[in-house]
Design a protein around this motif. Structure first.
Motif, PDB file in Angstrom:
ATOM      1  N   SER A  29      28.636   9.549  16.238  1.00 56.81           N
ATOM      2  CA  SER A  29      29.194   8.448  17.020  1.00 56.81           C
ATOM      3  C   SER A  29      28.149   7.403  17.376  1.00 56.81           C
ATOM      4  CB  SER A  29      29.820   8.993  18.312  1.00 56.81           C
ATOM      5  OG  SER A  29      28.827   9.652  19.100  1.00 56.81           O
ATOM      6  N   ARG A  30      26.926   7.545  16.846  1.00 55.40           N
ATOM      7  CA  ARG A  30      25.842   6.642  17.213  1.00 55.40           C
ATOM      8  C   ARG A  30      25.272   5.935  15.996  1.00 55.40           C
ATOM      9  NH1 ARG A  30      21.999   9.723  21.444  1.00 55.40           N
ATOM     10  NH2 ARG A  30      21.315   7.576  21.766  1.00 55.40           N
ATOM     11  N   THR A  31      24.581   4.846  16.245  1.00 57.11           N
ATOM     12  CA  THR A  31      23.933   4.082  15.180  1.00 57.11           C
ATOM     13  C   THR A  31      22.428   4.155  15.367  1.00 57.11           C
ATOM     14  OG1 THR A  31      25.820   2.571  15.044  1.00 57.11           O
ATOM     15  CG2 THR A  31      23.751   1.836  14.056  1.00 57.11           C
ATOM     16  N   VAL A  32      21.729   4.445  14.291  1.00 55.04           N
ATOM     17  CA  VAL A  32      20.273   4.587  14.317  1.00 55.04           C
ATOM     18  C   VAL A  32      19.676   3.670  13.256  1.00 55.04           C
ATOM     19  CG1 VAL A  32      18.334   6.195  14.223  1.00 55.04           C
ATOM     20  CG2 VAL A  32      20.604   7.015  14.917  1.00 55.04           C
ATOM     21  N   SER A  33      18.620   2.967  13.621  1.00 54.26           N
ATOM     22  CA  SER A  33      17.924   2.096  12.670  1.00 54.26           C
ATOM     23  C   SER A  33      16.796   2.859  11.988  1.00 54.26           C
ATOM     24  CB  SER A  33      17.349   0.870  13.377  1.00 54.26           C
ATOM     25  OG  SER A  33      18.366   0.040  13.888  1.00 54.26           O
ATOM     26  N   PHE A  34      16.738   2.744  10.669  1.00 56.06           N
ATOM     27  CA  PHE A  34      15.646   3.329   9.891  1.00 56.06           C
ATOM     28  C   PHE A  34      14.888   2.192   9.217  1.00 56.06           C
ATOM     29  CE2 PHE A  34      18.208   6.992  10.593  1.00 56.06           C
ATOM     30  CZ  PHE A  34      17.347   8.085  10.529  1.00 56.06           C
ATOM     31  N   TYR A  35      13.588   2.145   9.466  1.00 56.23           N
ATOM     32  CA  TYR A  35      12.717   1.131   8.874  1.00 56.23           C
ATOM     33  C   TYR A  35      11.876   1.786   7.786  1.00 56.23           C
ATOM     34  CZ  TYR A  35      13.867  -1.899  12.863  1.00 56.23           C
ATOM     35  OH  TYR A  35      14.524  -2.673  13.801  1.00 56.23           O
ATOM     36  N   ASN A  36      12.059   1.311   6.569  1.00 55.37           N
ATOM     37  CA  ASN A  36      11.365   1.820   5.396  1.00 55.37           C
ATOM     38  C   ASN A  36      10.291   0.796   5.030  1.00 55.37           C
ATOM     39  OD1 ASN A  36      10.569   2.719   2.874  1.00 55.37           O
ATOM     40  ND2 ASN A  36      12.606   2.619   1.940  1.00 55.37           N
ATOM     41  N   SER A  37       9.014   1.122   5.280  1.00 57.56           N
ATOM     42  CA  SER A  37       7.953   0.119   5.175  1.00 57.56           C
ATOM     43  C   SER A  37       6.902   0.457   4.121  1.00 57.56           C
ATOM     44  CB  SER A  37       7.248  -0.046   6.532  1.00 57.56           C
ATOM     45  OG  SER A  37       8.065  -0.704   7.458  1.00 57.56           O
ATOM     46  N   HIS A  38       6.429  -0.602   3.498  1.00 52.03           N
ATOM     47  CA  HIS A  38       5.256  -0.525   2.629  1.00 52.03           C
ATOM     48  C   HIS A  38       4.399  -1.748   2.957  1.00 52.03           C
ATOM     49  CE1 HIS A  38       3.432  -0.135  -1.692  1.00 52.03           C
ATOM     50  NE2 HIS A  38       2.563   0.134  -0.731  1.00 52.03           N
ATOM     51  N   ILE A  39       3.495  -1.578   3.909  1.00 54.99           N
ATOM     52  CA  ILE A  39       2.670  -2.683   4.368  1.00 54.99           C
ATOM     53  C   ILE A  39       1.707  -3.102   3.263  1.00 54.99           C
ATOM     54  CG2 ILE A  39       1.074  -3.464   6.164  1.00 54.99           C
ATOM     55  CD1 ILE A  39       3.932  -2.716   7.128  1.00 54.99           C
ATOM     56  N   ASN A  40       1.471  -4.409   3.161  1.00 57.72           N
ATOM     57  CA  ASN A  40       0.592  -4.932   2.120  1.00 57.72           C
ATOM     58  C   ASN A  40      -0.752  -4.209   2.113  1.00 57.72           C
ATOM     59  OD1 ASN A  40       2.335  -7.057   3.466  1.00 57.72           O
ATOM     60  ND2 ASN A  40       1.870  -8.106   1.558  1.00 57.72           N
ATOM     61  N   SER A  41      -1.267  -3.987   0.928  1.00 59.98           N
ATOM     62  CA  SER A  41      -2.577  -3.363   0.781  1.00 59.98           C
ATOM     63  C   SER A  41      -3.674  -4.349   1.162  1.00 59.98           C
ATOM     64  CB  SER A  41      -2.768  -2.914  -0.667  1.00 59.98           C
ATOM     65  OG  SER A  41      -4.108  -2.528  -0.895  1.00 59.98           O
ATOM     66  N   PRO A  42      -4.794  -3.850   1.702  1.00 61.16           N
ATOM     67  CA  PRO A  42      -5.925  -4.757   1.920  1.00 61.16           C
ATOM     68  C   PRO A  42      -6.536  -5.245   0.620  1.00 61.16           C
ATOM     69  CG  PRO A  42      -6.565  -2.497   2.370  1.00 61.16           C
ATOM     70  CD  PRO A  42      -5.074  -2.487   2.165  1.00 61.16           C
ATOM     71  N   VAL A  43      -6.202  -4.576  -0.476  1.00 63.25           N
ATOM     72  CA  VAL A  43      -6.744  -4.939  -1.790  1.00 63.25           C
ATOM     73  C   VAL A  43      -5.759  -5.843  -2.509  1.00 63.25           C
ATOM     74  CG1 VAL A  43      -7.567  -4.067  -3.998  1.00 63.25           C
ATOM     75  CG2 VAL A  43      -7.969  -2.740  -1.915  1.00 63.25           C
ATOM     76  N   ASP A  44      -6.228  -6.969  -2.994  1.00 62.25           N
ATOM     77  CA  ASP A  44      -5.399  -7.895  -3.749  1.00 62.25           C
ATOM     78  C   ASP A  44      -4.880  -7.184  -5.001  1.00 62.25           C
ATOM     79  OD1 ASP A  44      -4.273  -9.912  -5.262  1.00 62.25           O
ATOM     80  OD2 ASP A  44      -5.881 -11.346  -4.866  1.00 62.25           O
ATOM     81  N   PRO A  45      -3.551  -7.029  -5.161  1.00 63.42           N
ATOM     82  CA  PRO A  45      -3.027  -6.279  -6.305  1.00 63.42           C
ATOM     83  C   PRO A  45      -3.339  -6.917  -7.654  1.00 63.42           C
ATOM     84  CG  PRO A  45      -1.255  -7.400  -5.127  1.00 63.42           C
ATOM     85  CD  PRO A  45      -2.483  -7.529  -4.282  1.00 63.42           C
ATOM     86  N   SER A  46      -3.663  -8.198  -7.652  1.00 67.00           N
ATOM     87  CA  SER A  46      -3.969  -8.872  -8.925  1.00 67.00           C
ATOM     88  C   SER A  46      -5.421  -8.683  -9.339  1.00 67.00           C
ATOM     89  CB  SER A  46      -3.671 -10.366  -8.809  1.00 67.00           C
ATOM     90  OG  SER A  46      -4.529 -10.987  -7.868  1.00 67.00           O
ATOM     91  N   ALA A  47      -6.234  -8.054  -8.460  1.00 68.60           N
ATOM     92  CA  ALA A  47      -7.660  -7.909  -8.764  1.00 68.60           C
ATOM     93  C   ALA A  47      -7.928  -6.793  -9.767  1.00 68.60           C
ATOM     94  CB  ALA A  47      -8.447  -7.652  -7.483  1.00 68.60           C
ATOM     95  N   GLY A  48      -6.984  -5.852  -9.871  1.00 66.21           N
ATOM     96  CA  GLY A  48      -7.138  -4.768 -10.836  1.00 66.21           C
ATOM     97  C   GLY A  48      -8.095  -3.674 -10.402  1.00 66.21           C
ATOM     98  N   GLY A  49      -8.546  -3.706  -9.169  1.00 63.57           N
ATOM     99  CA  GLY A  49      -9.454  -2.673  -8.682  1.00 63.57           C
ATOM    100  C   GLY A  49     -10.077  -3.088  -7.367  1.00 63.57           C
ATOM    101  N   LEU A  50     -10.874  -2.200  -6.811  1.00 64.07           N
ATOM    102  CA  LEU A  50     -11.513  -2.463  -5.528  1.00 64.07           C
ATOM    103  C   LEU A  50     -12.872  -3.109  -5.752  1.00 64.07           C
ATOM    104  CD1 LEU A  50     -11.615  -2.206  -2.472  1.00 64.07           C
ATOM    105  CD2 LEU A  50     -12.518   0.110  -2.768  1.00 64.07           C
ATOM    106  N   ASP A  51     -13.009  -4.367  -5.324  1.00 63.11           N
ATOM    107  CA  ASP A  51     -14.296  -5.040  -5.357  1.00 63.11           C
ATOM    108  C   ASP A  51     -14.363  -5.988  -4.169  1.00 63.11           C
ATOM    109  OD1 ASP A  51     -13.092  -7.616  -6.065  1.00 63.11           O
ATOM    110  OD2 ASP A  51     -12.817  -6.752  -8.054  1.00 63.11           O
ATOM    111  N   LEU A  52     -15.507  -6.622  -3.985  1.00 66.24           N
ATOM    112  CA  LEU A  52     -15.701  -7.466  -2.811  1.00 66.24           C
ATOM    113  C   LEU A  52     -14.706  -8.604  -2.758  1.00 66.24           C
ATOM    114  CD1 LEU A  52     -19.606  -7.665  -2.672  1.00 66.24           C
ATOM    115  CD2 LEU A  52     -18.090  -6.190  -1.369  1.00 66.24           C
ATOM    116  N   LEU A  53     -14.322  -9.151  -3.913  1.00 59.14           N
ATOM    117  CA  LEU A  53     -13.411 -10.285  -3.941  1.00 59.14           C
ATOM    118  C   LEU A  53     -11.960  -9.878  -3.692  1.00 59.14           C
ATOM    119  CD1 LEU A  53     -14.876 -12.314  -6.954  1.00 59.14           C
ATOM    120  CD2 LEU A  53     -15.255 -12.680  -4.507  1.00 59.14           C
ATOM    121  N   SER A  54     -11.652  -8.601  -3.896  1.00 60.67           N
ATOM    122  CA  SER A  54     -10.268  -8.163  -3.734  1.00 60.67           C
ATOM    123  C   SER A  54      -9.908  -7.924  -2.277  1.00 60.67           C
ATOM    124  CB  SER A  54     -10.009  -6.888  -4.543  1.00 60.67           C
ATOM    125  OG  SER A  54     -10.760  -5.819  -4.029  1.00 60.67           O
TER     126      SER A  54
END
Length: 388
Positions: free
Chosen positions: A254-279
């Motif tokens: 009888s109740r309504t519940v909110s579900f938040y499905n999250s994927h917070i942005n990565s600190p690493v730029d996804p276009s960088a192709g890896g972890l480096d100082l510029l990413s």
């Protein structure tokens, strides 16, 4: 009026200082352990002040969270064994332990927390970053570089094995050879695999629920400066970069519940192709903050009981977690592990997947589920109930 300092006096002072440092045993006058403890305390203070607030602190944020507890303990033991400045070094080491231990990822509540038994109508929830959905040699897209081939049937067997009423799944997306996101449309198979479930999607999140979905929407981040937009020029799917949370309101009894499905942005730029100082750049940092602020604004305006879970791309050492909505309580105490870690699933040292609930929701059980090579993230399984 003060008389000017004469040159011979200055020369004598410099000479005395040189003799002080060059004299035998001079290094013992300021013990190494005190220097090390002081340096670490300075780092911890700077980290508490700067982490999550300025983009250029993102590299120090990558410190393994456990180091914030382990390093001061080692320094404290070294101070107790020192012959000189023992008390001062111990006090400094203890200060850094007190300031940093809360961000170390240690779950001391596991030693005493005892959850109440779950009622028969408890809600079983499973949250998981799928690692590019079922992208593998068996699917329409070959796996990205560095991603092992996966058995699509095993992927669905794993989802069924969780026996969940609500599944909050992230990375409902493929990536092409140029690291560009590709939309997935697996709804027909999802309906076959989960008959009777209700399905909602937004960007790269998909939520499946045994309970009826009465409201759904993707939460879109807004950056204050157009220069900080995470959307690459010419992108044909801007929503992938700007919608990182899917809200679904479910009718549970009888109740309504909110579900938040999250994927917070990565600190690493996804276009960088890896972890480096510029990413690790300002754009990613601002997008992460905007994402969490948009989520917090929605939660604060939402009077319903709520559950938030997903991949936050943030370790316990990252101050950006202070932007998690204020109504939400961390479910970590219900975990049985002293040091819960979810990534990399093969050798988990970091925790970047989290679960939160509002006060109206009770957490009866909370476990991390290894993915057996199907993802680089462990899953999160929770058993919840609503206060009467």
């Amino acid at each position: 009026m003060t008389a000017p300092l004469r040159a011979p006096d200055t020369a004598q002072a410099v000479t005395r200082l040189r003799h002080f440092w060059r004299a035998p045993g001079a290094r013992r006058r300021i013990p190494l352990v005190l220097c090390a403890a002081t340096a670490w305390l300075v780092f911890v203070v700077a980290h508490r002040v700067l982490s999550g607030r300025v983009w250029w602190w993102q590299i120090p944020e990558l410190v393994p969270p456990l180091a914030l507890a382990a390093v001061p303990v080692v320094l404290l033991l070294a101070a107790l064994a020192a012959r000189r400045a023992r008390r001062a070094a111990a006090v400094v080491a203890l200060a850094s332990l007190v300031l940093g231990a809360g961000a170390s990822g240690l779950n001391l509540a596991a030693l005493w927390h005892r959850a109440a038994p779950a009622p028969t109508d408890a809600i079983k929830v499973f949250s998981w970053n799928t690692w590019y959905w079922d992208q593998s040699v068996d699917s329409a897209m070959p796996p990205p570089t560095g991603t092992p081939p996966r058995d699509v049937a095993a992927f669905y067997r794993y989802l069924h094995a969780q026996d969940a009423d609500v599944l909050l799944l992230q990375e409902y997306v493929y990536f092409d050879a140029d690291s560009r996101p590709v939309r997935v449309n697996d709804l027909d198979r999802l309906r076959r695999e989960f008959p009777g479930f209700h399905i909602a999607t937004a960007s790269e999140m998909v939520t499946l629920s045994r309970y009826p979905i009465v409201f759904e929407r993707g939460i879109n981040l807004e950056v204050a400066d157009s220069r900080d937009t995470p959307v690459p020029p010419g992108s044909d799917w801007p929503g992938f970069y700007t919608v990182k949370t899917l809200r679904t309101d479910l009718r549970v009894g009888s109740r309504t519940v909110s579900f938040y499905n999250s994927h917070i942005n990565s600190p690493v730029d996804p276009s960088a192709g890896g972890l480096d100082l510029l990413s690790l750049n300002r754009t990613q940092h601002e997008a992460r903050k905007a994402n969490l602020r948009a989520l917090a604004a929605d939660v604060q305006a939402n009077p319903l009981p709520a559950v938030l879970a997903g991949d936050f791309n943030a370790s316990p050492a990252m101050g950006i977690l202070r932007l998690v909505p204020g109504r939400m309580a961390d479910a970590t105490p219900a975990l049985r592990s002293l040091y819960p870690a979810t990534w990399d699933d093969r050798w988990p040292w970091w925790r970047i997947d989290w679960a939160y609930t509002t006060p109206e929701v009770t957490v009866h059980d909370y476990r991390l589920v290894r993915s057996n090579g199907l993802s680089d993230h462990s899953g999160q399984r929770l058993v919840l109930s609503l206060s009467r």
